[in-house]
Design an enzyme around this catalytic site. Structure first.
Site, PDB file in Angstrom:
ATOM      1  N   HIS A 191     -28.728 -59.533 -42.257  1.00 34.84           N
ATOM      2  CA  HIS A 191     -29.843 -59.565 -43.222  1.00 34.84           C
ATOM      3  C   HIS A 191     -30.553 -58.214 -43.354  1.00 34.84           C
ATOM      4  O   HIS A 191     -31.474 -58.091 -44.155  1.00 34.84           O
ATOM      5  CB  HIS A 191     -30.847 -60.628 -42.786  1.00 34.84           C
ATOM      6  CG  HIS A 191     -31.469 -60.299 -41.471  1.00 34.84           C
ATOM      7  ND1 HIS A 191     -30.755 -60.268 -40.283  1.00 34.84           N
ATOM      8  CD2 HIS A 191     -32.724 -59.920 -41.142  1.00 34.84           C
ATOM      9  CE1 HIS A 191     -31.547 -59.893 -39.311  1.00 34.84           C
ATOM     10  NE2 HIS A 191     -32.755 -59.688 -39.789  1.00 34.84           N
TER      11      HIS A 191
ATOM     12  N   GLU B 150     -29.774 -57.674 -29.960  1.00 37.09           N
ATOM     13  CA  GLU B 150     -29.741 -56.643 -30.995  1.00 37.09           C
ATOM     14  C   GLU B 150     -30.111 -55.335 -30.306  1.00 37.09           C
ATOM     15  O   GLU B 150     -31.249 -55.119 -29.926  1.00 37.09           O
ATOM     16  CB  GLU B 150     -30.733 -56.949 -32.117  1.00 37.09           C
ATOM     17  CG  GLU B 150     -30.612 -55.961 -33.279  1.00 37.09           C
ATOM     18  CD  GLU B 150     -31.814 -55.956 -34.218  1.00 37.09           C
ATOM     19  OE1 GLU B 150     -31.678 -55.422 -35.326  1.00 37.09           O
ATOM     20  OE2 GLU B 150     -32.899 -56.446 -33.844  1.00 37.09           O
TER      21      GLU B 150
HETATM   22  C1  GLC Z   1     -34.833 -56.651 -36.331  1.00 32.43           C
HETATM   23  C2  GLC Z   1     -34.584 -57.639 -37.445  1.00 32.43           C
HETATM   24  C3  GLC Z   1     -35.293 -57.166 -38.670  1.00 32.43           C
HETATM   25  C4  GLC Z   1     -36.769 -57.107 -38.375  1.00 32.43           C
HETATM   26  C5  GLC Z   1     -37.061 -56.273 -37.132  1.00 32.43           C
HETATM   27  C6  GLC Z   1     -38.438 -56.541 -36.631  1.00 32.43           C
HETATM   28  O1  GLC Z   1     -34.263 -55.424 -36.571  1.00 32.43           O
HETATM   29  O2  GLC Z   1     -33.210 -57.821 -37.623  1.00 32.43           O
HETATM   30  O3  GLC Z   1     -35.033 -57.961 -39.789  1.00 32.43           O
HETATM   31  O4  GLC Z   1     -37.460 -56.579 -39.459  1.00 32.43           O
HETATM   32  O5  GLC Z   1     -36.195 -56.553 -36.076  1.00 32.43           O
HETATM   33  O6  GLC Z   1     -38.536 -57.828 -36.103  1.00 32.43           O
END
Ligand code: GLC
Ligand code: CA
Length: 541
Positions: free
Chosen positions: A315, A241
């Site tokens: 999500h 990510e």
């Molecule tokens: C990422 C996840 C998110 C979470 C954040 C902290 O962006 O996708 O849902 O709140 O990281 O872990």
């Protein structure tokens, strides 16, 4: 070219809390997922990305982990997890774990120790700093509002949390931290998981003292070490990510020669309805031209030096059909349009639970209906800054993360078949019309469009490998591209408008070889093509 399995795969994301409850406590669980594997096999997916299922106090619904090697009590046991892996494998479905290692929960044993004092051996597992002039060390801000520094009375120091106070950031500079993470990853690899989705992985190389958070100098060094020490010898999918990735940065992560990750999630298209220099909450209308530009850039710029993922939803994001489509008059048409447009591009598509049946955003009228910590913190902050309640609720309805987290809509029985108890988050009232059972019973449903797209990808290497060319000579509201492979050409056409539109491209001729379409259509005459509202199709030229 011999493909890796994850280059031809379609991945399905499950948010376990909202997928299927098996014991009536109102919370989705692992046994619930197991009972729905046949459904996912029918859809045709190759892997499931499971949002976190580890032990967690749920300040951020599992993204705050207190024990990486145990299952969250509400979700089940490690035996259930082993069974899920095995049952999925029987159906040729791999389980991708969510790897959340930028931070832990403040209830993780490491942090409990770390907090005990400056001499504790775990102190340096986290990022502690002395006050500066009696104040916080600097102006770093938490992504969930407010300062990223939290003062600890007892030791007189601050710890860093880029997310909530209950999500202290790990200190990746510390070799012992890295070793703990490698051991934990190997534990899961030995269980036979199919890979990892790496939560906010671009943050692990941070230098807090210089206010550098994303893309820090040691980020790629750490990822190469991770690859070598953990999954490098396994045939797994790894996806980072990576919020701020450009194509050049994406190549650093995903060029196979560099031995880091399989692919990245890039978010450039996802930010296109955000006002320049403002927060995610400050929206503006989407420009389809911008979307064409951004997606096309990502289609053409990686070449053989990286790999794309393809997604509209997860999500954390509002539902695409409500966001950029039309969730009323053209619900079915626009949901399919987004599917067709994305799934015929190059890269690995991800479907977020419920997307395949056209689940929509779910409106609230009061903050008491919200569960998500990000929305709640923003609400408090903006109220204090003088925004009106109405404005804030409106932005939560547009962008809030609960939109994606309402329970999966399985059928038209009470609570949509998600639970026999009281659901932890309200079910979207439209479940009577929008649900899995209704989709399965209708040969023209959104579900079958996704199923067909997944099958097309399995059968046609042109989707995996073909060159991508944007067709520019069309009205702004039409997104059209070609895929070309070994002498074959496909055209994909998508109307983003709720109005019919005409296009004239005589050079493409005429064809009856329709591959998929969201309106009945047996031929295409490009010299005189009339597209209906949200019409989309693919055709072999
Ligand atoms: C990422 C996840 C998110 C979470 C954040 C902290 O962006 O996708 O849902 O709140 O990281 O872990
Ligand atoms: Ca349950």
């Amino acid at each position: 070219m011999k493909a890796k399995w994850w280059q031809t795969a379609v991945v399905y994301q499950i948010y376990p809390r909202s997928f299927q409850d098996s014991n009536g406590d109102g919370i989705g669980d692992l046994q619930g997922i197991i009972t729905r594997l046949d459904y996912l096999e029918n859809l045709g997916i190759s892997a499931i990305w499971l949002s976190p299922v580890y032990q967690s106090p749920n300040d951020d619904n599992g993204y705050d982990i207190s024990d990486y090697q145990n299952i969250m009590t509400e979700f089940g046991t490690m035996e259930d997890m082993d069974e899920l892996i095995k049952q999925a494998e029987k159906r040729n479905i791999k389980i991708i774990m969510d790897l959340v290692v930028n931070h832990t929960s403040d209830e993780h044993q490491w942090f409990i120790e770390s907090r005990k004092g400056k001499d504790n051996p775990y102190r340096d597992y986290y990022i502690w700093r002395d006050p500066v002039n009696g104040r916080k060390p600097n102006d770093l801000r938490s992504i969930f509002s407010g300062s990223a520094w939290e003062f600890d009375e007892e030791s007189g120091q601050y710890y860093l949390h880029l997310f909530s106070k209950k999500q202290p950031d790990l200190n990746w500079e510390n070799e012992s931290v890295r070793q703990e993470v490698w051991d934990m990853m190997n534990f899961w690899l030995e269980k036979g998981v199919g890979g990892f989705r790496m939560d906010v992985i671009d943050l692990i190389g941070k230098i807090p003292d210089q206010e550098i958070t994303g893309n820090g100098p040691k980020l790629h060094e750490y990822l190469q070490e991770m690859n070598e020490k953990t999954f490098g010898n396994y045939d797994v999918l790894t996806v980072g990510e990576t919020w701020g990735a450009t194509p050049e940065i994406a190549k650093l992560y995903s060029n196979p020669k560099r031995k880091e990750l399989s692919m990245v999630f890039q978010f450039e298209h996802i930010g296109l309805d955000q006002q320049e220099g403002k927060d995610k909450w400050d929206t503006k209308p989407l420009s389809v031209n911008e979307l064409k530009k951004v997606l096309s850039k990502w289609q053409t710029s990686l070449g053989n030096e990286g790999w794309n993922s393809l997604f509209w939803n997860n999500h954390d994001l509002p539902r695409i059909v409500s966001r950029w489509g039309n969730d009323t008059t053209y619900h079915k048409e626009s949901a399919k349009m987004f599917a067709i447009l994305l799934h015929l591009m190059k890269g690995t598509p991800y479907i977020y639970q419920g997307e395949e049946i056209g689940m929509t955003n779910c409106k609230i009228t009061d903050i008491s209906e919200v569960n998500d910590i990000e929305s709640i913190n923003m609400y408090k902050e903006r109220l204090a800054q003088g925004y009106s309640k109405e404005e804030i609720i409106d932005s939560i309805n547009k962008k809030g993360r609960d939109n994606a987290r309402t329970p999966m809509q399985w059928d038209n029985s009470e609570n949509a078949g998600f639970t026999t108890g009281t659901p932890w988050l309200r079910v979207n009232p439209n479940y009577k019309e929008i649900n899995v059972t209704a989709n399965l019973a209708d040969a023209n449903s959104i579900f079958y469009c996704y199923k067909q797209l997944i099958q097309l990808r399995k059968d046609n290497p042109i989707i995996v490998w073909g060159d991508y060319v944007l067709v520019e000579e069309v009205p702004e509201q039409v997104f059209m591209y070609l895929r070309k492979f070994e002498g074959e050409t496909w055209a994909v056409v998508a109307n983003f408008g709720d109005q019919a539109v005409a296009i004239q491209l005589p050079e493409f001729g005429q064809s009856t070889r329709i591959l998929i379409a969201n309106y009945p259509r047996s031929s295409v005459e490009f010299s005189q093509l009339e597209l209906k509202p949200y019409e989309a199709f693919a055709v072999k030229l």
